[in-house]
Each structure stands twice: as structure tokens, then as C-alpha cells.
Design a protein around this motif. Structure first.
Motif, mmCIF file in Angstrom:
data_model
loop_
_atom_site.group_PDB
_atom_site.id
_atom_site.type_symbol
_atom_site.label_atom_id
_atom_site.label_comp_id
_atom_site.label_asym_id
_atom_site.label_seq_id
_atom_site.Cartn_x
_atom_site.Cartn_y
_atom_site.Cartn_z
ATOM 1 N N THR A 153 0.828 -1.209 0.000
ATOM 2 C CA THR A 153 0.000 0.000 0.000
ATOM 3 C C THR A 153 0.860 1.256 0.000
ATOM 4 O O THR A 153 0.590 2.208 -0.738
ATOM 5 C CB THR A 153 -0.937 0.005 1.224
ATOM 6 N N LEU A 154 1.911 1.259 0.810
ATOM 7 C CA LEU A 154 2.802 2.421 0.833
ATOM 8 C C LEU A 154 3.490 2.610 -0.510
ATOM 9 O O LEU A 154 3.610 3.736 -1.009
ATOM 10 C CB LEU A 154 3.844 2.247 1.938
ATOM 11 N N ALA A 155 3.932 1.523 -1.108
ATOM 12 C CA ALA A 155 4.585 1.626 -2.418
ATOM 13 C C ALA A 155 3.588 2.100 -3.472
ATOM 14 O O ALA A 155 3.898 2.955 -4.308
ATOM 15 C CB ALA A 155 5.188 0.277 -2.808
ATOM 16 N N GLY A 156 2.383 1.547 -3.434
ATOM 17 C CA GLY A 156 1.382 1.904 -4.427
ATOM 18 C C GLY A 156 0.973 3.360 -4.373
ATOM 19 O O GLY A 156 0.693 3.977 -5.406
ATOM 20 N N LEU A 157 0.958 3.943 -3.167
ATOM 21 C CA LEU A 157 0.538 5.332 -3.009
ATOM 22 C C LEU A 157 1.717 6.294 -2.924
ATOM 23 O O LEU A 157 1.553 7.465 -2.571
ATOM 24 C CB LEU A 157 -0.346 5.469 -1.759
ATOM 25 N N GLY A 158 2.906 5.814 -3.249
ATOM 26 C CA GLY A 158 4.067 6.694 -3.337
ATOM 27 C C GLY A 158 4.613 7.156 -2.002
ATOM 28 O O GLY A 158 5.175 8.252 -1.902
ATOM 29 N N LEU A 159 4.485 6.330 -0.966
ATOM 30 C CA LEU A 159 4.948 6.714 0.368
ATOM 31 C C LEU A 159 6.061 5.812 0.891
ATOM 32 O O LEU A 159 6.497 5.974 2.035
ATOM 33 C CB LEU A 159 3.778 6.677 1.366
ATOM 34 N N ALA A 160 6.534 4.885 0.076
ATOM 35 C CA ALA A 160 7.514 3.915 0.550
ATOM 36 C C ALA A 160 8.825 4.574 0.964
ATOM 37 O O ALA A 160 9.539 4.070 1.833
ATOM 38 C CB ALA A 160 7.768 2.867 -0.535
ATOM 39 N N HIS A 161 9.150 5.720 0.362
ATOM 40 C CA HIS A 161 10.430 6.369 0.633
ATOM 41 C C HIS A 161 10.406 7.237 1.883
ATOM 42 O O HIS A 161 11.458 7.714 2.336
ATOM 43 C CB HIS A 161 10.827 7.250 -0.549
ATOM 44 N N VAL A 162 9.228 7.453 2.467
ATOM 45 C CA VAL A 162 9.128 8.330 3.624
ATOM 46 C C VAL A 162 9.446 7.516 4.882
ATOM 47 O O VAL A 162 8.833 6.469 5.108
ATOM 48 C CB VAL A 162 7.717 8.944 3.738
ATOM 49 N N PRO A 163 10.395 7.953 5.721
ATOM 50 C CA PRO A 163 10.769 7.183 6.915
ATOM 51 C C PRO A 163 9.577 6.954 7.834
ATOM 52 O O PRO A 163 8.764 7.853 8.065
ATOM 53 C CB PRO A 163 11.826 8.068 7.593
ATOM 54 N N GLY A 173 0.807 18.380 2.603
ATOM 55 C CA GLY A 173 -0.623 18.116 2.517
ATOM 56 C C GLY A 173 -0.937 16.909 1.658
ATOM 57 O O GLY A 173 -1.795 16.082 2.004
ATOM 58 N N GLY A 174 -0.227 16.782 0.539
ATOM 59 C CA GLY A 174 -0.451 15.645 -0.340
ATOM 60 C C GLY A 174 -0.034 14.331 0.285
ATOM 61 O O GLY A 174 -0.721 13.314 0.141
ATOM 62 N N GLN A 175 1.090 14.331 0.992
ATOM 63 C CA GLN A 175 1.539 13.110 1.653
ATOM 64 C C GLN A 175 0.580 12.699 2.763
ATOM 65 O O GLN A 175 0.280 11.512 2.934
ATOM 66 C CB GLN A 175 2.941 13.326 2.233
ATOM 67 N N ARG A 176 0.090 13.672 3.497
ATOM 68 C CA ARG A 176 -0.854 13.362 4.580
ATOM 69 C C ARG A 176 -2.156 12.802 4.015
ATOM 70 O O ARG A 176 -2.750 11.881 4.580
ATOM 71 C CB ARG A 176 -1.116 14.614 5.406
#
Length: 559
Positions: A153-163, A173-176
Motif C-alpha cells: 500500500t505504501l509503495a502503491g501510493l508513493g509513500l515507501a520512501h518516507v521514513p 498536505g499531499g503526503q498526509r
């Protein structure tokens, strides 16, 4: 983004039924007599003009309408002997700003973690009954795949790189927004409600969401302005805009099968037939009303009786009275039936008057010669925008694209002069810039409080003199019935329409539009896009919208 759900259990065959739902908020009727069903495995898209009640409907289904709202009708989110869990994605995040990303995600899968812990506890010491029950629940929740689902899910929504140890309050705002969506998908409610889920998603994240929803086992009800997403996702559409219902009624919905492209053709056909039926019925009503008046008269006016005898006069007089009475009764019955069943007048469409609707009243954007008016050289913003250079001519139409986090909004903020770059230079030559931000921002220089009306907001922000020269009605963005309503009572899309009117009251030479499709109705987004090529000044649009990008004819900048 707000998402909530009740105690975690599993309801694989949940069905959403809405029967005669009406909602009134702060004295304003938002929804009237809404009825439709969303079966398990179906994805129903809500469409309609801004203010038609899409978000209100989602909150009514979820049970989170504001205090003081009144409802009628019934919403059934259950199956069998109990209610299903309902999850809603909206504006407020379900985690505290002090929570880390890891903590937020763990709260979403708490039921899986608890089920696994219960299984371990039942196995040592071994209790056959407790172990069987714990194993059954663990298998239902597929607890052994929880970590893999989180990663996917994190990879799919572009959040895998965020610690994972980063506080959510430090996210953009977009990341949240994407983390809120990840939370809801991992929480796996039985009935999934989504309000504008693609507002902060790039192509890859949108494609991932489409794939998740295609496999979702429960009902999905979502509101979206994203035409490509509607085409790819919706198995049916529910239109909350007025339909040709009976006279006096303003409720009900029109349901369309197929995707958004199918809907466009079907909706046009409905409107044509509605207008024709209304025109024909009104002509028939006029004829019948005249007929009722004529039914009071029998024979020809001024004609002499057939006989002068007193007996004949009485005979014919009695017979004529009966004929008149029968004719009047029959005519009135037919008239009353048609008046009861007639369709109401098709509402006048709210038609956008264009980006330069105010140009006749004010100086408007100057038609530039085409030379450079904005030059950005090597501008950067630490952590938000890599080194970028561009030259914008006076009539250029530029589309800025790129994945989430590439700096599209940041670049527009720099061009608008509201953000100073950390390095590089920006030169703006003799032109005014106007900036429609991605989210609704309507600063109030007079702070008139929550009761400030739409009209008062507009006049405060553009000034009395300009508001007199360019009334709010100039643009076709706000219905007349809404101008005296408190701004706070309007939907997010309606408030963004007001922000657009404020921007266009004195059209700038450089128009900056950040995600113009966000929150705005499908019809307005289409009209806005069609008006961009004819704008006499320069236009810069930042967008991830695939529908717009496929049809863009100007220049492009990929970040």
C-alpha cells in the motif's frame, strides 16, 4: 482526510441501501428523497454540480453529519443480523500530528495485530476451543499478510520512501492525504466511502487505487471530479443533479450504467427529452385550461332555443345543465391529473461565462506581443523543488506535470510571488499574476465571522468599486439562491467557485491554476479547460489530471 469505522469484524456480503433519504443542514435542504442500492463488489460514482450534496450524502451514510442536521428516510448498511463497518475518506486525518507514520499505520491494522496476539496466547498454554476461535479470526483477517499489505500500500501510493519514524505533522498536505487513504485501505471497512480520492494522487498512485477498488469485495460509493478515474473505476453512476421528476419535487437521482463517457451521452439525451416533454406538457395544459373555461358553454353563443314552448325550454335547459356539468367535471379531472403528473421546468444551467467575462468592465489581461513576461532561472526550494528554469511568453499556455512531490504547487507559489526560492532568480516583467491555489483559501480582510455571506465575501475581497462594476453574477459560477447564504454553509467546491470569481474579477496577465479540477464539478472543469486556449494572457496549469493532459495543446513542463 477523515475516515472512521466501527469495531472491526468481517462482513463479506455487505450491501448499501439508501431509501428516501432527505437531509437538511442549517435550514437549507441539501438532499431530497434519495434512493438507490450499491451491492457488494460494485463501485458507484456520485456526480453532480457543486452543492448538489455529494459529500453530504457520504456523511449521511457514514453517520457523521454535522450537529443540528435533520434527516428523513433510511440508510441500511447491514447484512443479516448486524450492521456493517463503514469507512469514510474525507478531510481530517485519523491520526494525531504527533503520531509517526509507523504508529498511524499500526492503528489501521490493530485488529490484525490483536488477532495474531490472541492466537499466540491461545497456543501457549494450548486451549483447543480458544485456539480454534483465534485461528478462525486470524484466517478471516489474513494476519500473516499484514506486513506485506502495508508495504504494498505504501509503495502503491508513493509513500515507501518516507521514513516510518517521521511525525505525520511534518508531512506535506499531499503526503498526509495519501497516508489517510493508505490507512483506510489497510483498515478494510465493509463499505467504502471516498470523497475525491484522487485529489493528491499521481498517475502511478491512481492506477494502484483503481486496481485495489476493482478487487474490493464490499460496496464502494465515491464522489470524484476525475473523469479518467470515473471511466476506469465506476460500474455505475448516480447523478444528483435535477432530473425530470414530478412537479414540486426536487429530489431523487438518475442512475446510469457504464462509465463517465457513457453518462455524458445519456445525460444529454435525458435533458433534450426533458425540455421537449416540458414544452409539450405546458402547451397541453394551456389548451386544457382554455377547454375548462369553454366547457361552461353549450351550443353556440346567441343561438335561439329550438322551440319557444315553456316545456321545451325546461327540457333543453335541464339537459344542457347536465352536459355542462359532465364536461366541466371531465375537463377538470384531466387537467388536475396532468397538473399532478407534469414534469417541472428544467432548471436553467449554471453556465460558466469564461475566463475573461469581466474584461468588458475592467482593463482585463493585456494581449501581450508574445515576448517573455516571466523568466525563472535555476530556482530551487529545499526539499520541495529541484533546480528548475523556464521562460513564459505573454500568451503562452503551459502545463506543468510530474509525480507527487515533484514540486508542481511549489513552482506555482514561486511564480505567484508567495514563496521565495532558496536559490536562483525570478523576473516578472510588467504583468500582474493571479493564483488559484489547490485548496480553498478565501482570506477575509474584514473578518466578519462565520455568518459572512457569499456576496459580502466577494465584495470584501475585490473591493466595493470593482464589485459594482463586475457583479458576482457576471461569471455564472454561483447560483443566485446562494449569494446571500453564509459562505461557511457552502460546499468546498462552491467555495472554490467563489475564489475563482474573486481571481477573475480583474483578470491578470499571468493566470496560475493549481489543480483546477480539484473540488470543481465536472461541467465547470470542462468549461474551464475549453476557455484556456482563448485567454489573451499567459496561463500556467499544474495538474495530474489525465483527461486534461490527453487534450492539452499548449507547451508542457515535466518536473
Amino acid at each position: 482526510m477523515l475516515l472512521q469505522s466501527s469495531t472491526r469484524t468481517s462482513t463479506p456480503d455487505a450491501v448499501l441501501r439508501i431509501d428516501g433519504l432527505s437531509v437538511q443542514i442549517a435550514g437549507a435542504r441539501i438532499l431530497t428523497d434519495i434512493s438507490f442500492t450499491v451491492p457488494a463488489g460494485q463501485r458507484t460514482g456520485l456526480i453532480g454540480e457543486n452543492g448538489s450534496g455529494k459529500s453530504t450524502l457520504l456523511h449521511a451514510v457514514h453517520g457523521s453529519l454535522p450537529p443540528g442536521a435533520t434527516t428523513a428516510g433510511h440508510v441500511d448498511t447491514g447484512t443479516g443480523s448486524r450492521r456493517a463497518r463503514v469507512g469514510l475518506l474525507h478531510q481530517q486525518a485519523p491520526f494525531a500530528p504527533t503520531d509517526t507514520i509507523g504508529q498511524a499505520l499500526e492503528s489501521a491494522v490493530a485488529a490484525e495485530r490483536q488477532a495474531l496476539a490472541a492466537l499466540d496466547k491461545a497456543s501457549d498454554p494450548y486451549d483447543a476451543d480458544a485456539y480454534a476461535a483465534a485461528l478462525d479470526l486470524a484466517e478471516q483477517l489474513d494476519v500473516w499478510e499484514t506486513d506485506a499489505r502495508i508495504s504494498a500500500t505504501l509503495a502503491g501510493l508513493g509513500l515507501a520512501h518516507v521514513p516510518g519514524d517521521r511525525p505525520t505533522g511534518e508531512l506535506s498536505g499531499g503526503q498526509r492525504a495519501r497516508l489517510s487513504l493508505a490507512w483506510l485501505l489497510l483498515n478494510r471497512p465493509d463499505i467504502l466511502l471516498l470523497d475525491e480520492p484522487t485529489n493528491h494522487l499521481d498517475d502511478a498512485a491512481t492506477a494502484y487505487l483503481v486496481s485495489v477498488l476493482a478487487a474490493w469485495k464490499g460496496p464502494v460509493l465515491f464522489a470524484s471530479h476525475d473523469r479518467a478515474f470515473l471511466d476506469a473505476t465506476a460500474s455505475s453512476l448516480v447523478d444528483l443533479d435535477p432530473a425530470p421528476t414530478q412537479v414540486g419535487a426536487e429530489g431523487g437521482v438518475t442512475r446510469y450504467t457504464g462509465n463517465y463517457s457513457d453518462y455524458l451521452a445519456a445525460r444529454r439525451d435525458v435533458l433534450v427529452r426533458w425540455e421537449r416533454r416540458y414544452r409539450d406538457e405546458q402547451a397541453e395544459l394551456k389548451r386544457m385550461r382554455a377547454g375548462v373555461r369553454d366547457s361552461h358553454r353549450v351550443g353556440h353563443a346567441g343561438a335561439a332555443p329550438r322551440t319557444e314552448s315553456r316545456i321545451a325550454k325546461k327540457f333543453y335547459g335541464d339537459r344542457n345543465a347536465k352536459v355542462v356539468s359532465r364536461r366541466v367535471s371531465d375537463s377538470r379531472s384531466r387537467l388536475e391529473k396532468l397538473e399532478e403528473e407534469q414534469v417541472r421546468r428544467p432548471p436553467a444551467p449554471l453556465t460558466f461565462a469564461g475566463l475573461t467575462a469581466a474584461a468588458d468592465s475592467v482593463r482585463g489581461p493585456r494581449s501581450a506581443s508574445g515576448g517573455p513576461v516571466v523568466v525563472a532561472s535555476g530556482i530551487t526550494v529545499a526539499g520541495r523543488l529541484a533546480e528548475t528554469s523556464l521562460t513564459l511568453n505573454g500568451t503562452e499556455k503551459l502545463l506543468v506535470t510530474g509525480p507527487n512531490g515533484s514540486g508542481k504547487s511549489t513552482l506555482l507559489s514561486v511564480l505567484a510571488g508567495v514563496l521565495v526560492p532558496d536559490s536562483g532568480s525570478l523576473t516578472v516583467t510588467g504583468v500582474r499574476t493571479g493564483y488559484l491555489t489547490q485548496e480553498v483559501t478565501l482570506p477575509d480582510p474584514h473578518d466578519r465571522g462565520a455568518g459572512r455571506t457569499v456576496e459580502r465575501t466577494y465584495r470584501d475581497l475585490v473591493g466595493e468599486e470593482l464589485a459594482d462594476a463586475v457583479p458576482l453574477s457576471t461569471f455564472g459560477l454561483v447560483r443566485q439562491r446562494d449569494v446571500d447564504r453564509p459562505l461557511a454553509q457552502l460546499s468546498t467546491g462552491q467555495q472554490r467557485r467563489v475564489a475563482l470569481a474573486v481571481l477573475l474579477a480583474d483578470p491578470p496577465e499571468v493566470l496560475l491554476l493549481d489543480e483546477p479540477d480539484n473540488h470543481l464539478s465536472l461541467s465547470l472543469v470542462t468549461a474551464l479547460e475549453e476557455a484556456i486556449p482563448g485567454y489573451p494572457g499567459a496561463v500556467v496549469v499544474a495538474s495530474h489530471d489525465r483527461w486534461l493532459r490527453r487534450r492539452w495543446t499548449g507547451t508542457r513542463l515535466e518536473l
